[in-house]
Write a protein that holds these residues in place. Structure first.
Motif, PDB file in Angstrom:
ATOM      1  N   ALA A   1       3.941  -0.203   5.472  1.00 59.94           N
ATOM      2  CA  ALA A   1       3.178  -0.420   4.120  1.00 59.94           C
ATOM      3  C   ALA A   1       3.017  -2.052   3.823  1.00 59.94           C
ATOM      4  O   ALA A   1       2.053  -2.294   3.575  1.00 59.94           O
ATOM      5  CB  ALA A   1       4.018   0.096   2.961  1.00 59.94           C
TER       6      ALA A   1
ATOM      7  N   LEU B   1       3.073   6.264  -5.040  1.00 61.28           N
ATOM      8  CA  LEU B   1       3.296   7.415  -4.367  1.00 61.28           C
ATOM      9  C   LEU B   1       2.790   8.713  -5.168  1.00 61.28           C
ATOM     10  O   LEU B   1       3.476   9.749  -5.118  1.00 61.28           O
ATOM     11  CB  LEU B   1       4.460   7.667  -3.492  1.00 61.28           C
ATOM     12  CG  LEU B   1       4.628   6.623  -2.414  1.00 61.28           C
ATOM     13  CD1 LEU B   1       6.063   6.709  -1.856  1.00 61.28           C
ATOM     14  CD2 LEU B   1       3.634   6.638  -1.416  1.00 61.28           C
TER      15      LEU B   1
ATOM     16  N   ILE C   1       6.952   3.322   5.259  1.00 69.09           N
ATOM     17  CA  ILE C   1       7.020   4.738   4.730  1.00 69.09           C
ATOM     18  C   ILE C   1       7.187   5.946   5.548  1.00 69.09           C
ATOM     19  O   ILE C   1       6.399   5.653   6.543  1.00 69.09           O
ATOM     20  CB  ILE C   1       5.696   5.127   3.790  1.00 69.09           C
ATOM     21  CG1 ILE C   1       5.289   3.769   2.782  1.00 69.09           C
ATOM     22  CG2 ILE C   1       5.612   6.483   3.348  1.00 69.09           C
ATOM     23  CD1 ILE C   1       6.111   3.917   1.679  1.00 69.09           C
TER      24      ILE C   1
ATOM     25  N   THR D   1      -1.483   7.391  -4.366  1.00 77.70           N
ATOM     26  CA  THR D   1      -1.409   6.071  -4.888  1.00 77.70           C
ATOM     27  C   THR D   1      -0.319   5.087  -4.109  1.00 77.70           C
ATOM     28  O   THR D   1       0.691   5.834  -3.484  1.00 77.70           O
ATOM     29  CB  THR D   1      -1.136   5.815  -6.361  1.00 77.70           C
ATOM     30  OG1 THR D   1       0.254   6.384  -6.663  1.00 77.70           O
ATOM     31  CG2 THR D   1      -2.128   6.652  -7.242  1.00 77.70           C
ATOM     32  N   TYR D   2      -0.642   3.934  -4.050  1.00 78.24           N
ATOM     33  CA  TYR D   2       0.538   3.278  -3.050  1.00 78.24           C
ATOM     34  C   TYR D   2       0.676   1.805  -4.172  1.00 78.24           C
ATOM     35  O   TYR D   2      -0.389   1.269  -4.359  1.00 78.24           O
ATOM     36  CB  TYR D   2       0.125   2.850  -1.637  1.00 78.24           C
ATOM     37  CG  TYR D   2       1.367   1.893  -1.141  1.00 78.24           C
ATOM     38  CD1 TYR D   2       2.520   2.680  -0.907  1.00 78.24           C
ATOM     39  CD2 TYR D   2       1.276   0.635  -1.169  1.00 78.24           C
ATOM     40  CE1 TYR D   2       3.753   2.030  -0.425  1.00 78.24           C
ATOM     41  CE2 TYR D   2       2.468  -0.183  -0.806  1.00 78.24           C
ATOM     42  CZ  TYR D   2       3.452   0.593  -0.389  1.00 78.24           C
ATOM     43  OH  TYR D   2       4.845  -0.002   0.037  1.00 78.24           O
ATOM     44  N   PRO D   3       1.711   1.455  -4.589  1.00 82.11           N
ATOM     45  CA  PRO D   3       3.191   2.031  -4.132  1.00 82.11           C
ATOM     46  C   PRO D   3       3.776   3.205  -4.954  1.00 82.11           C
ATOM     47  O   PRO D   3       4.783   3.726  -4.562  1.00 82.11           O
ATOM     48  CB  PRO D   3       3.985   0.836  -4.261  1.00 82.11           C
ATOM     49  CG  PRO D   3       3.455   0.060  -5.329  1.00 82.11           C
ATOM     50  CD  PRO D   3       1.892   0.188  -5.251  1.00 82.11           C
TER      51      PRO D   3
ATOM     52  N   THR E   1       8.293  -3.168   3.994  1.00 81.31           N
ATOM     53  CA  THR E   1       8.450  -1.796   3.652  1.00 81.31           C
ATOM     54  C   THR E   1       7.725  -0.952   4.613  1.00 81.31           C
ATOM     55  O   THR E   1       6.644  -1.371   4.897  1.00 81.31           O
ATOM     56  CB  THR E   1       7.633  -1.593   2.042  1.00 81.31           C
ATOM     57  OG1 THR E   1       8.099  -2.426   1.091  1.00 81.31           O
ATOM     58  CG2 THR E   1       7.983  -0.209   1.676  1.00 81.31           C
TER      59      THR E   1
ATOM     60  N   THR F   1      10.618   5.610   1.202  1.00 80.72           N
ATOM     61  CA  THR F   1      10.291   4.149   1.426  1.00 80.72           C
ATOM     62  C   THR F   1      11.710   3.544   2.035  1.00 80.72           C
ATOM     63  O   THR F   1      12.791   3.804   1.677  1.00 80.72           O
ATOM     64  CB  THR F   1      10.325   3.379   0.120  1.00 80.72           C
ATOM     65  OG1 THR F   1       9.207   4.005  -0.747  1.00 80.72           O
ATOM     66  CG2 THR F   1       9.859   1.981   0.132  1.00 80.72           C
TER      67      THR F   1
ATOM     68  N   ILE G   1      -2.193   3.487   5.048  1.00 80.85           N
ATOM     69  CA  ILE G   1      -1.942   2.684   3.840  1.00 80.85           C
ATOM     70  C   ILE G   1      -3.128   1.693   3.909  1.00 80.85           C
ATOM     71  O   ILE G   1      -3.005   0.905   4.646  1.00 80.85           O
ATOM     72  CB  ILE G   1      -0.540   2.318   3.621  1.00 80.85           C
ATOM     73  CG1 ILE G   1       0.419   3.419   3.680  1.00 80.85           C
ATOM     74  CG2 ILE G   1      -0.748   1.472   2.227  1.00 80.85           C
ATOM     75  CD1 ILE G   1       1.827   2.966   3.417  1.00 80.85           C
TER      76      ILE G   1
ATOM     77  N   ASN H   1      -4.590   0.313  -2.343  1.00 78.13           N
ATOM     78  CA  ASN H   1      -3.739   0.902  -3.377  1.00 78.13           C
ATOM     79  C   ASN H   1      -3.681   2.443  -3.096  1.00 78.13           C
ATOM     80  O   ASN H   1      -3.237   3.226  -4.153  1.00 78.13           O
ATOM     81  CB  ASN H   1      -4.491   0.891  -4.796  1.00 78.13           C
ATOM     82  CG  ASN H   1      -4.488  -0.746  -5.290  1.00 78.13           C
ATOM     83  OD1 ASN H   1      -3.624  -1.379  -5.176  1.00 78.13           O
ATOM     84  ND2 ASN H   1      -5.518  -1.123  -6.009  1.00 78.13           N
ATOM     85  N   TYR H   2      -3.930   2.987  -1.936  1.00 71.29           N
ATOM     86  CA  TYR H   2      -3.814   4.264  -1.483  1.00 71.29           C
ATOM     87  C   TYR H   2      -3.278   4.495  -0.140  1.00 71.29           C
ATOM     88  O   TYR H   2      -3.288   3.520   0.718  1.00 71.29           O
ATOM     89  CB  TYR H   2      -5.142   4.811  -1.330  1.00 71.29           C
ATOM     90  CG  TYR H   2      -6.003   4.949  -2.870  1.00 71.29           C
ATOM     91  CD1 TYR H   2      -5.440   5.499  -3.834  1.00 71.29           C
ATOM     92  CD2 TYR H   2      -7.032   3.866  -2.905  1.00 71.29           C
ATOM     93  CE1 TYR H   2      -6.420   5.542  -4.947  1.00 71.29           C
ATOM     94  CE2 TYR H   2      -7.784   3.654  -4.230  1.00 71.29           C
ATOM     95  CZ  TYR H   2      -7.259   4.697  -5.322  1.00 71.29           C
ATOM     96  OH  TYR H   2      -7.959   4.390  -6.409  1.00 71.29           O
ATOM     97  N   LEU H   3      -2.483   5.547  -0.103  1.00 73.75           N
ATOM     98  CA  LEU H   3      -1.919   6.188   1.236  1.00 73.75           C
ATOM     99  C   LEU H   3      -2.603   7.619   1.383  1.00 73.75           C
ATOM    100  O   LEU H   3      -2.880   8.542   0.573  1.00 73.75           O
ATOM    101  CB  LEU H   3      -0.351   6.859   1.068  1.00 73.75           C
ATOM    102  CG  LEU H   3       0.372   7.048   2.148  1.00 73.75           C
ATOM    103  CD1 LEU H   3       1.748   6.603   2.041  1.00 73.75           C
ATOM    104  CD2 LEU H   3       0.122   8.776   2.231  1.00 73.75           C
TER     105      LEU H   3
END
Length: 406
Positions: free
Chosen positions: A132, A220, A138, A216-218, A136, A153, A185, A188-190
């Motif tokens: 990420a 989720l 994921i 969404t990220y972070p 970080t 995380t 990722i 702002n998205y996963l």
């Protein structure tokens, strides 16, 4: 299916071709040079099958991949069972399956020797781990026996879980058993790609569209499922390369619906879709028509290299002629995602894959990869600028599960 007994929890260990290879490991010939940890930048994870049918994985350092013979010889880090290997930064992450659902980091200490970092366990084997940011990782749990999807995380320094977020499977599909095929990722998205596979029969009756769940990220938090009917589901069984990302944050989604990679039927043509950086919909102006460009062939594995180029393993058999669960026959190529071109690699034999994550290392303009040939396995160094390959060292193992450089 594949030669090793398959269960839904098993992330495919090896193909029938590789299982037939008979190699030595710890008791290999004495004339094979021992790895010198202080000079060994390359690391290979070698899978060796014991007389009981159980595989042991030996993660071993080597100073050279192009000469001599490479074997475990009792050195490096040994793990028994089933493991998937992925390198992120200066750490190799060993993701356990079957009865060992731990994740262990493998890196180097100050003396240049391999060391293990952390050892975290999960209720089910992680489907994958991706980066990420620098601090970080994921990980995602997607088990056919569970009605939830869990995002973990993970701290890359200690390989410990710092947070877990879960969602009901029903949020992304009203069908049972979505199977993982890729995760990326961007901004702002996963993005999570998946396909539907019956947990009992492994049949894939839903192949008429591509689907990606967006979170969404972070945070989720689930946002939506995006769909596209120009091609079928993204990715395939255990290849983990359904989604790749370029330097600009654009995400490319690969669809093939290959019988050789776990599909029981074919509906739409193979192709590559794109999600522009920061978007939550497919780019309708982009479609890489793999079927047209290859003359009816499909891309089974994809590894992003940079500057819009990717390394691809292309199945040379038409989908109606592919043998189920074979991950082959394959031919290597460099594809240009921007210009939508394909250049095959000269000097590489047609080969079978391992039915799992592609074990390939990029080092500058070169890609290192292990290719099975009759009763042997050899490393090849592929020049991605000239599209040529040079044969290197012989590998004493049943198959190569990972190639890294630390």
């Amino acid at each position: 299916m594949f030669s090793i007994k398959y269960t839904r929890k098993l992330v495919l260990p090896v193909l029938s071709l590789c299982s037939a290879l008979l190699f030595s490991s710890c008791d290999s010939n004495d004339d094979s040079p021992s790895p010198d940890a202080t000079e060994s930048a390359y690391v290979m994870s070698l899978a060796v099958q014991g007389s009981d049918g159980i595989f042991s994985y030996y993660t071993v350092p080597f100073s050279d991949l192009m000469t001599g013979s490479l074997s475990a010889k009792g050195q490096g880090i040994e793990q028994s069972g089933y493991f998937d290997f992925t390198q992120i930064g200066k750490t190799i992450y060993s993701i356990g399956g079957l009865d060992d659902v731990n994740v262990v980091g493998i890196s180097k200490n100050e003396s240049g020797e391999l060391k293990q970092i952390g050892n975290v366990s999960f209720p089910n084997s992680l489907s994958d781990i991706v980066k990420a940011d620098d601090n970080t990782l994921i990980g995602v749990e997607m088990a056919s026996t569970s009605d939830v999807i869990k995002f973990h995380t993970i701290s890359p320094n200690t390989v410990t879980v710092t947070n877990t977020k879960q969602h009901l499977v029903s949020a992304i599909t009203n069908l049972k058993a979505p199977s993982y095929s890729g995760m990326a990722i961007s901004g702002n998205y996963l993005y999570l790609s998946y396909y539907i596979s019956d947990p009992t029969t492994y049949a894939t009756p839903h192949t008429d569209k591509a689907q990606i769940a967006v979170f969404t990220y972070p945070g989720l938090e689930f946002q939506r499922v995006i769909e596209d009917t120009r091609t079928g589901p993204i990715g395939g069984f255990n290849t983990k390369s359904g989604l790749i990302e370029d330097e600009q944050g654009n995400v490319y989604a690969l669809s093939h619906t290959n019988p050789a990679n776990g599909y029981s039927q074919v509906t739409n043509k193979p192709g590559i879709l794109r999600i522009k950086s920061g978007e939550t919909s497919f780019d309708q102006t982009y479609f890489f028509d793999v079927d047209q460009i290859t003359g009816g062939k499909t891309i089974s594995h994809l590894k992003y290299l940079g500057n819009g180029k990717a390394f691809a393993e292309i199945n040379t058999a038409a989908r109606n002629q592919q043998a189920a669960w074979t991950d082959g026959p394959l031919k290597s190529a460099i594809i240009d995602l921007n210009n939508k071109t394909i250049n095959y690699i000269n000097g590489l034999p047609e080969h079978a894959g391992n039915g799992r994550r592609l074990a390939a290392l990029q080092e500058g303009k070169f890609v290192y990869m292990a290719i099975p040939e009759e009763s042997s396995i050899f490393v090849y160094r592929i020049d991605t600028e000239t599209n040529t390959a040079t044969k290197g060292a012989e590998v004493e193992a049943n198959f190569v599960a990972g190639i890294s450089k630390l």
